[in-house]
Design an enzyme around this catalytic site. Structure first.
Site, PDB file in Angstrom:
ATOM      1  CE1 TYR A   1     -79.591  45.974 -15.180  1.00 17.61           C
ATOM      2  CE2 TYR A   1     -80.369  45.145 -17.290  1.00 17.61           C
ATOM      3  CZ  TYR A   1     -80.325  46.139 -16.326  1.00 17.61           C
ATOM      4  OH  TYR A   1     -81.023  47.313 -16.523  1.00 17.61           O
TER       5      TYR A   1
ATOM      6  CE  LYS B   1     -78.798  48.095 -19.511  1.00 14.24           C
ATOM      7  NZ  LYS B   1     -79.341  48.739 -20.713  1.00 14.24           N
TER       8      LYS B   1
ATOM      9  CG  LEU C   1     -85.756  54.485 -13.833  1.00 12.27           C
ATOM     10  CD1 LEU C   1     -85.657  54.201 -15.332  1.00 12.27           C
ATOM     11  CD2 LEU C   1     -85.638  55.977 -13.546  1.00 12.27           C
TER      12      LEU C   1
ATOM     13  CB  VAL D   1     -87.176  54.201 -19.943  1.00 12.71           C
ATOM     14  CG1 VAL D   1     -86.404  55.394 -20.465  1.00 12.71           C
ATOM     15  CG2 VAL D   1     -86.750  53.853 -18.522  1.00 12.71           C
TER      16      VAL D   1
ATOM     17  CG  HIS E   1     -87.365  46.892 -10.796  1.00 13.62           C
ATOM     18  ND1 HIS E   1     -87.389  47.594 -11.976  1.00 13.62           N
ATOM     19  CD2 HIS E   1     -86.230  46.173 -10.811  1.00 13.62           C
ATOM     20  CE1 HIS E   1     -86.293  47.308 -12.672  1.00 13.62           C
ATOM     21  NE2 HIS E   1     -85.587  46.444 -12.005  1.00 13.62           N
TER      22      HIS E   1
ATOM     23  CB  SER F   1     -78.956  50.114 -14.568  1.00 11.44           C
ATOM     24  OG  SER F   1     -79.391  49.779 -13.281  1.00 11.44           O
ATOM     25  CB  SER F   2     -77.731  52.793  -9.895  1.00 13.94           C
ATOM     26  OG  SER F   2     -78.865  52.014  -9.584  1.00 13.94           O
ATOM     27  CB  CYS F   3     -77.143  47.251 -11.075  1.00 18.14           C
ATOM     28  SG  CYS F   3     -77.235  47.026 -12.843  1.00 18.14           S
TER      29      CYS F   3
HETATM   30  N1  LIG Z   1     -86.676  50.084 -14.635  1.00 15.17           N
HETATM   31  C1  LIG Z   1     -85.695  50.565 -13.904  1.00 15.17           C
HETATM   32  O1  LIG Z   1     -85.796  50.655 -12.651  1.00 15.17           O
HETATM   33  C2  LIG Z   1     -84.397  51.038 -14.546  1.00 15.17           C
HETATM   34  C3  LIG Z   1     -83.446  51.646 -13.703  1.00 15.17           C
HETATM   35  C4  LIG Z   1     -82.268  52.110 -14.286  1.00 15.17           C
HETATM   36  C5  LIG Z   1     -82.050  51.961 -15.641  1.00 15.17           C
HETATM   37  N2  LIG Z   1     -83.002  51.370 -16.418  1.00 15.17           N
HETATM   38  C6  LIG Z   1     -82.682  51.229 -17.844  1.00 15.17           C
HETATM   39  O2  LIG Z   1     -83.670  51.825 -18.626  1.00 15.17           O
HETATM   40  C7  LIG Z   1     -83.797  51.117 -19.882  1.00 15.17           C
HETATM   41  C8  LIG Z   1     -85.252  50.793 -20.110  1.00 15.17           C
HETATM   42  O3  LIG Z   1     -85.707  50.006 -19.027  1.00 15.17           O
HETATM   43  P1  LIG Z   1     -87.293  49.858 -18.718  1.00 15.17           P
HETATM   44  O4  LIG Z   1     -87.455  49.826 -17.261  1.00 15.17           O
HETATM   45  O5  LIG Z   1     -88.059  50.831 -19.550  1.00 15.17           O
HETATM   46  O6  LIG Z   1     -87.550  48.371 -19.281  1.00 15.17           O
HETATM   47  P2  LIG Z   1     -88.903  47.745 -19.848  1.00 15.17           P
HETATM   48  O7  LIG Z   1     -90.092  48.433 -19.281  1.00 15.17           O
HETATM   49  O8  LIG Z   1     -88.759  46.287 -19.674  1.00 15.17           O
HETATM   50  O9  LIG Z   1     -88.832  48.135 -21.407  1.00 15.17           O
HETATM   51  C9  LIG Z   1     -87.876  47.562 -22.233  1.00 15.17           C
HETATM   52  C10 LIG Z   1     -88.389  47.678 -23.660  1.00 15.17           C
HETATM   53  O10 LIG Z   1     -87.388  47.118 -24.508  1.00 15.17           O
HETATM   54  C11 LIG Z   1     -88.038  46.292 -25.457  1.00 15.17           C
HETATM   55  N3  LIG Z   1     -87.152  45.204 -25.865  1.00 15.17           N
HETATM   56  C12 LIG Z   1     -86.491  44.336 -25.075  1.00 15.17           C
HETATM   57  N4  LIG Z   1     -85.790  43.456 -25.827  1.00 15.17           N
HETATM   58  C13 LIG Z   1     -86.040  43.798 -27.124  1.00 15.17           C
HETATM   59  C14 LIG Z   1     -85.628  43.257 -28.381  1.00 15.17           C
HETATM   60  N5  LIG Z   1     -84.820  42.206 -28.468  1.00 15.17           N
HETATM   61  N6  LIG Z   1     -86.084  43.868 -29.509  1.00 15.17           N
HETATM   62  C15 LIG Z   1     -86.906  44.934 -29.455  1.00 15.17           C
HETATM   63  N7  LIG Z   1     -87.350  45.491 -28.286  1.00 15.17           N
HETATM   64  C16 LIG Z   1     -86.917  44.916 -27.155  1.00 15.17           C
HETATM   65  C17 LIG Z   1     -89.245  45.712 -24.713  1.00 15.17           C
HETATM   66  O11 LIG Z   1     -90.179  45.303 -25.671  1.00 15.17           O
HETATM   67  P3  LIG Z   1     -91.521  44.525 -25.223  1.00 15.17           P
HETATM   68  O12 LIG Z   1     -92.462  45.631 -24.786  1.00 15.17           O
HETATM   69  O13 LIG Z   1     -91.959  43.836 -26.454  1.00 15.17           O
HETATM   70  O14 LIG Z   1     -91.109  43.591 -24.117  1.00 15.17           O
HETATM   71  C18 LIG Z   1     -89.705  46.926 -23.893  1.00 15.17           C
HETATM   72  O15 LIG Z   1     -90.594  47.733 -24.624  1.00 15.17           O
HETATM   73  C19 LIG Z   1     -82.896  49.896 -19.778  1.00 15.17           C
HETATM   74  O16 LIG Z   1     -81.693  50.114 -20.465  1.00 15.17           O
HETATM   75  C20 LIG Z   1     -82.624  49.772 -18.281  1.00 15.17           C
HETATM   76  O17 LIG Z   1     -81.359  49.259 -18.036  1.00 15.17           O
HETATM   77  C21 LIG Z   1     -84.171  50.909 -15.923  1.00 15.17           C
END
Ligand SMILES: NC(=O)c1ccc[n+]([C@@H]2O[C@H](COP(=O)([O-])OP(=O)(O)OC[C@H]3O[C@@H](n4cnc5c(N)ncnc54)[C@H](OP(=O)(O)O)[C@@H]3O)[C@@H](O)[C@H]2O)c1
Length: 337
Positions: free
Chosen positions: A149, A153, A179, A28, A192, A120-122
C-alpha cells in the site's frame, strides 16, 4: 505565467469552479463534501464506485472528457487496517496504483487546473527519527505489514511530481496522519484501530463483558487527526499551497495504543479490564508527523482528540450500533490494532 494550458499559479479555487471529489462516500471524501458544501461550492462533481470505477482507465478518461473538472480532490483509494493489508497485499497495491495512474493521467489530458493527491504517513521508513519530516521519504525500509500500500502511495506522489516537472501541472500531495471521525469504517476485519476500539468497547459494555483484549503490546505510539480537520486542511492547501514537495497534515502530538484504548473506554463508558495480546503485530513503533511546514503556512488542527472521539461515538451510536451483527457473545473480546 501560463504553461501547457494549466492555470496560472496565482489562480485559486472558487465557489463557481467544477470540483471533483473522488471517493466522496468514504471517510475523507464525505468530510470534504460536507466542508465544501458548507463553504458554498456550487459545482461539486460526485460519482459512486458503481457509477465510475476508477480502476477502469477508459471509464475514467471518458468521465474527465465529459465533465472537465477544474479542481480534483483525490480521496478515493483502497484503505484498511493491519489485518486487511496483511491478508490482501495484491489488491491494495494494484487498486491504489490503478486509481493514481488513471486519475492523474486523465486530469492532465483534460487540463485540470489543480489536483490534490492524498497519501498517508505509512510512506515513511519504519525506523525514522520522530517527529517525521517530509524529507525522510525514501531514506529507509518501510513497515512490512502495509508495504504494498505504501509503495503505491509513493508511486502516486512521484507521478504527481513527474507531471509537475514535465508539464508544469499543479498537483500537490498531502500526507495525513491516522484519521478518524464520522463516516469511519467500523468493520472489525478491515477497520483501523480507533473505530475498532469504539465498537468493541461499546459491544462489550452492552454485553457486560468482563474484559476486552487489544492486539499488540499497547506501547506503539500513534497520532490521530479528526477527518473534519483534514478536510479543512485540504481546502486550505488547494487554495494556498503550490509547492511540488509533499506536506504532512497532523496534530503534532501522539499517544500510546494503551492510552488511546483507555481514553476510548472512558468515552464509551466501558469499565471492564483491558488485556493486551503481545502475540499480535504492533506495526511501526512510532509514527508522529512533523507538521511545522504546514503550521508555517498558518494552518493548525482544531479538534481535540477526546472531543473528536466523543463526536465519533455519537455518530457510531446514531448510524451503526444496533445495525451491525452483534459479535460480543463471549466474556472476552478482542480488538485488532
Ligand atoms: N483513513 C485513514 O486513517 C487515512 C490516513 C491517512 C491517509 N488516508 C488517505 O485518505 C484517502 C481516503 O481514505 P479514506 O479513509 O477516506 O478511505 P475510505 O473511507 O475507504 O474511502 C475510500 C473511498 O474510495 C472509493 N473507492 C475505492 N476504490 C474505488 C474505485 N476503484 N472506484 C471508485 N471509487 C473507489 C470507495 O468507494 P466505496 O464507498 O464504494 O467503497 C470509498 O468511497 C486515501 O488516499 C488514504 O490513503 C487515510
Amino acid at each position: 505565467m501560463k504553461r501547457d494550458g494549466n492555470a496560472p499559479r496565482h489562480q485559486t479555487i472558487g465557489l463557481e469552479d467544477k470540483v471533483y471529489i473522488a471517493g466522496h462516500r468514504g471517510l475523507v471524501g464525505s468530510a470534504l463534501t460536507r466542508r465544501l458544501t458548507r463553504e458554498g461550492f456550487k459545482n461539486l462533481i460526485l460519482r459512486t464506485r458503481q457509477e465510475l470505477d476508477l480502476a477502469d482507465q477508459r471509464a475514467v478518461d471518458a468521465f474527465f472528457r465529459k465533465e472537465r473538472p477544474d479542481y480534483v480532490f483525490l480521496a478515493a483509494a483502497r484503505v484498511g487496517g493491519i489485518l486487511a493489508n496483511h491478508t490482501r497485499p495484491a489488491e491494495f497495491i494494484m487498486e491504489n496504483l490503478a486509481i493514481a495512474v488513471n486519475v492523474i493521467g486523465a486530469a492532465h489530458r483534460s487540463e485540470v487546473k489543480k489536483l490534490l493527491f492524498l497519501g498517508s504517513s505509512c510512506i515513511y521508513p519504519r525506523h525514522c527519527p520522530q517527529p517525521i519530516k517530509e524529507d525522510y521519504l525514501l531514506t529507509g525500509s518501510l513497515e512490512p505489514t502495509n508495504e504494498p500500500y505504501a509503495v503505491a502511495k509513493i508511486a502516486g506522489i512521484h507521478l504527481c511530481q513527474a507531471y509537475n516537472r514535465q508539464y508544469g501541472t499543479r498537483y500537490i500531495c498531502a500526507m495525513p496522519a491516522n484519521l478518524y471521525g464520522p463516516g469511519d469504517n467500523f468493520d472489525l476485519e478491515t477497520s483501523h484501530v480507533l473505530p475498532a476500539l469504539i465498537r468493541r468497547f461499546h459491544e462489550a459494555k452492552t454485553a457486560g463483558a468482563a474484559a476486552v483484549t487489544v492486539w499488540g503490546t499497547g506501547t506503539p505510539r500513534r497520532e490521530f487527526l479528526h477527518v473534519d480537520d483534514l478536510a479543512d486542511a485540504c481546502l486550505f492547501l488547494m487554495r494556498e499551497y503550490d509547492d511540488p514537495a509533499i506536506i504532512n497534515v497532523g496534530v503534532g502530538e501522539d499517544l500510546s495504543i494503551r492510552e488511546l484504548a483507555e481514553l476510548v473506554a472512558e468515552v464509551v463508558g466501558y469499565q471492564g479490564r483491558l488485556v493486551f495480546d503481545p502475540s499480535k503485530p504492533d506495526g511501526t513503533p512510532r509514527k508522529l508527523l512533523d507538521v511545522s511546514r504546514l503550521s508555517r503556512l498558518g494552518w493548525r488542527a482544531s479538534i481535540p482528540l477526546r472531543e473528536g472521539i466523543e463526536q465519533t461515538y455519537r455518530w457510531y451510536l446514531a448510524n451503526f450500533a444496533g445495525h451491525a451483527p452483534h459479535s460480543a457473545g463471549s466474556r472476552e473480546d478482542t480488538v485488532k490494532g
